[in-house]
Design a protein around this motif. Structure first.
Motif, short mmCIF file in Angstrom:
data_model
loop_
_atom_site.label_atom_id
_atom_site.label_comp_id
_atom_site.label_asym_id
_atom_site.label_seq_id
_atom_site.Cartn_x
_atom_site.Cartn_y
_atom_site.Cartn_z
N ASP A 272 6.18 -0.88 6.39
CA ASP A 272 6.32 -0.96 4.93
C ASP A 272 7.79 -0.91 4.50
O ASP A 272 8.18 -0.11 3.67
N SER A 273 8.59 -1.79 5.10
CA SER A 273 10.00 -1.87 4.72
C SER A 273 10.16 -2.87 3.59
O SER A 273 9.57 -3.95 3.60
N PHE B 73 0.83 -1.19 0.00
CA PHE B 73 0.00 0.00 0.00
C PHE B 73 0.87 1.25 0.00
O PHE B 73 0.53 2.26 -0.62
N GLY B 74 1.99 1.18 0.71
CA GLY B 74 2.90 2.32 0.76
C GLY B 74 3.53 2.62 -0.58
O GLY B 74 3.72 3.80 -0.94
N GLN B 75 3.87 1.59 -1.34
CA GLN B 75 4.43 1.80 -2.67
C GLN B 75 3.41 2.42 -3.60
O GLN B 75 3.72 3.32 -4.38
N VAL B 76 2.19 1.93 -3.52
CA VAL B 76 1.12 2.48 -4.36
C VAL B 76 0.89 3.96 -4.05
O VAL B 76 0.66 4.78 -4.94
N ALA B 77 1.01 4.30 -2.76
CA ALA B 77 0.79 5.70 -2.34
C ALA B 77 2.00 6.58 -2.59
O ALA B 77 1.94 7.80 -2.36
N GLY B 78 3.11 6.00 -3.03
CA GLY B 78 4.32 6.79 -3.33
C GLY B 78 5.10 7.19 -2.10
O GLY B 78 5.94 8.10 -2.15
N LEU B 79 4.89 6.49 -0.97
CA LEU B 79 5.58 6.86 0.27
C LEU B 79 7.08 6.60 0.22
O LEU B 79 7.84 7.23 0.94
N VAL C 281 9.22 13.70 19.85
CA VAL C 281 9.43 12.95 18.61
C VAL C 281 10.85 13.20 18.13
O VAL C 281 11.24 14.34 17.84
N LEU C 282 11.64 12.15 18.07
CA LEU C 282 13.04 12.27 17.67
C LEU C 282 13.25 12.02 16.19
O LEU C 282 14.23 12.50 15.60
N PHE C 283 12.37 11.26 15.59
CA PHE C 283 12.47 10.99 14.15
C PHE C 283 11.07 10.69 13.63
O PHE C 283 10.30 9.98 14.27
N SER C 284 10.77 11.26 12.48
CA SER C 284 9.42 11.09 11.94
C SER C 284 9.45 11.10 10.43
O SER C 284 9.93 12.04 9.81
N LYS C 285 8.94 10.03 9.84
CA LYS C 285 8.84 9.92 8.38
C LYS C 285 7.46 9.33 8.04
O LYS C 285 7.17 8.19 8.38
N ASN C 286 6.63 10.12 7.43
CA ASN C 286 5.26 9.71 7.07
C ASN C 286 4.50 9.13 8.27
O ASN C 286 3.88 8.06 8.17
N PRO C 287 4.51 9.80 9.43
CA PRO C 287 3.94 9.21 10.64
C PRO C 287 2.42 9.05 10.62
O PRO C 287 1.88 8.23 11.35
N GLN C 288 1.73 9.83 9.78
CA GLN C 288 0.27 9.77 9.75
C GLN C 288 -0.26 8.88 8.62
O GLN C 288 -1.48 8.74 8.49
N ASN D 211 2.05 -9.22 2.25
CA ASN D 211 2.48 -8.53 1.04
C ASN D 211 2.02 -7.08 1.00
O ASN D 211 2.77 -6.18 0.58
N GLU D 212 0.79 -6.82 1.43
CA GLU D 212 0.26 -5.47 1.35
C GLU D 212 0.91 -4.51 2.34
O GLU D 212 0.89 -3.30 2.14
N ALA D 213 1.49 -5.05 3.41
CA ALA D 213 2.08 -4.21 4.47
C ALA D 213 3.58 -4.08 4.37
O ALA D 213 4.16 -3.15 4.93
N GLY D 214 4.23 -5.01 3.67
CA GLY D 214 5.69 -5.04 3.69
C GLY D 214 6.18 -5.51 5.05
O GLY D 214 5.40 -6.01 5.87
#
Length: 332
Positions: free
Chosen positions: A301-302, A67-73, A97-104, A278-281
């Motif tokens: 989604d790694s 789903f993350g790949q489809v969304a372009g994350l 928050v010490l590190f944040s990447k696409n948290p929402q 598969n959908e979550a990675g």
């Protein structure tokens, strides 16, 4: 696009050689045309024939995008070059928050679901010594995954809880939900009610294993779940157990943790859970002590077999490097 290859080949015939005949006084000399005739085959000789097996290569199926790949994350860059499209690190004591990447970003969370499954079981105060039996209803009809818990296997609720958290056993998690007062429907309702009470507004559950891609949440929400579950001693102990031997009938079967970081002396992990469909990675959440802090870490989604572990290691090194200087939040 599917790819296929067809290997073919033919055996080349040996060039015909003219047969030599003995000279005879009564036999006339052979003409040049006669010399070109096929050679004689000796009586009883076996002719060797080369055979070539033509096999079709197995089709290479395209990978199912997450789903993350489809969304372009995954196009979002970060200074650590993480393979996870979502990453989140929170100081558990200060909520910084010490590190944040696409948290929402709201994504499927796979077996991270089992943390909520375990929390609902503990909250209900159900007896851990009660015997539960795996039934046909616990067999995975979503992804058709296998299990070492055969239909008819009977274990205590505590053992089911242990296997669900440590070894991510799907039938154990499903059995826990099915044996909840009111059945599976009531259990899923309790999961969503608990999420609501924790302020997990981006979260929704449809079943207790995580096999469904409709079990979804955000990194910020999962940090709240990790914060709560890490304060339950039983869940801390069971989730960080490296291995366990369980009596399945007359056999003692060994189960191991799905998180290799538990064996790494550089990590002090208080609670953890992995996940994958598969959908979550590849997914990973942890509560860990590091650089004098209690941290909550979320990776979703790694991409890649060991990428979530590699991302956690990158994060550990980055946080350690920041320890002596004033902490600076990184948001992407």
């Amino acid at each position: 696009m599917s790819l296929s290859a067809l290997a073919s080949g033919t055996a080349a015939e040996a060039a015909a050689q003219p047969a030599k005949s003995k000279a005879s006084a009564s036999a006339p000399a052979k003409s040049s045309a006669q010399a070109a005739t096929k050679p004689a085959v000796k009586s009883g000789a076996t002719r060797k024939v080369s055979s070539v097996v033509v096999r079709k290569a197995a089709p290479v199926l395209p990978a199912v995008p997450t789903f993350g790949q489809v969304a372009g994350l995954h196009t979002v860059d970060d200074p650590l070059s993480l393979k996870s499209s979502v990453a989140y690190v929170l100081d558990q004591d200060t909520n910084e928050v010490l590190f944040s990447k696409n948290p929402q970003a709201v994504l499927p969370i796979a077996s991270i679901t089992k943390l909520m499954t375990a929390l609902v079981v503990v909250d209900a105060g159900l007896p851990l010594e009660e015997k539960l039996t795996v039934s046909q209803d616990d067999v995975d009809t979503e992804k058709f995954t296998r299990s070492r818990l055969a239909v008819g296997t009977t274990l205590t609720r505590g053992e089911m809880l242990h296997l669900a958290l440590m070894a991510s056993e799907n039938r154990a998690a499903h059995a826990l939900g099915r044996h909840y007062p009111g059945g599976l429907e009531a259990f899923v309702a309790a999961m969503n009610a608990k999420a609501h009470s924790l302020g997990m507004t981006d979260t929704h559950y449809v079943e207790p294993t995580g096999l469904s891609s409709r079990n979804q949440s955000s990194a910020a929400d999962l940090a709240k779940l990790v914060d709560t579950t890490s304060q339950v001693p039983l869940l801390r102990d069971l989730s960080t157990s490296r291995e366990a031997r369980v009596a399945l009938g007359k056999r003692l079967v060994q189960f191991r943790s799905t998180n290799g970081l538990l064996s790494n002396p550089l990590w002090d992990i208080g609670l953890q859970k992995t996940g994958f469909i598969n959908e979550a990675g590849k997914c990973l959440v942890m509560q860990a002590s590091m650089a004098g802090r209690k941290l909550i870490m979320v990776f979703l989604d790694s991409s890649g077999k060991a990428s979530r572990i590699a991302d956690a290691e990158r994060m550990r090194k980055w946080l350690s490097a920041q320890a002596e200087s004033s902490p600076v939040s990184a948001k992407f």
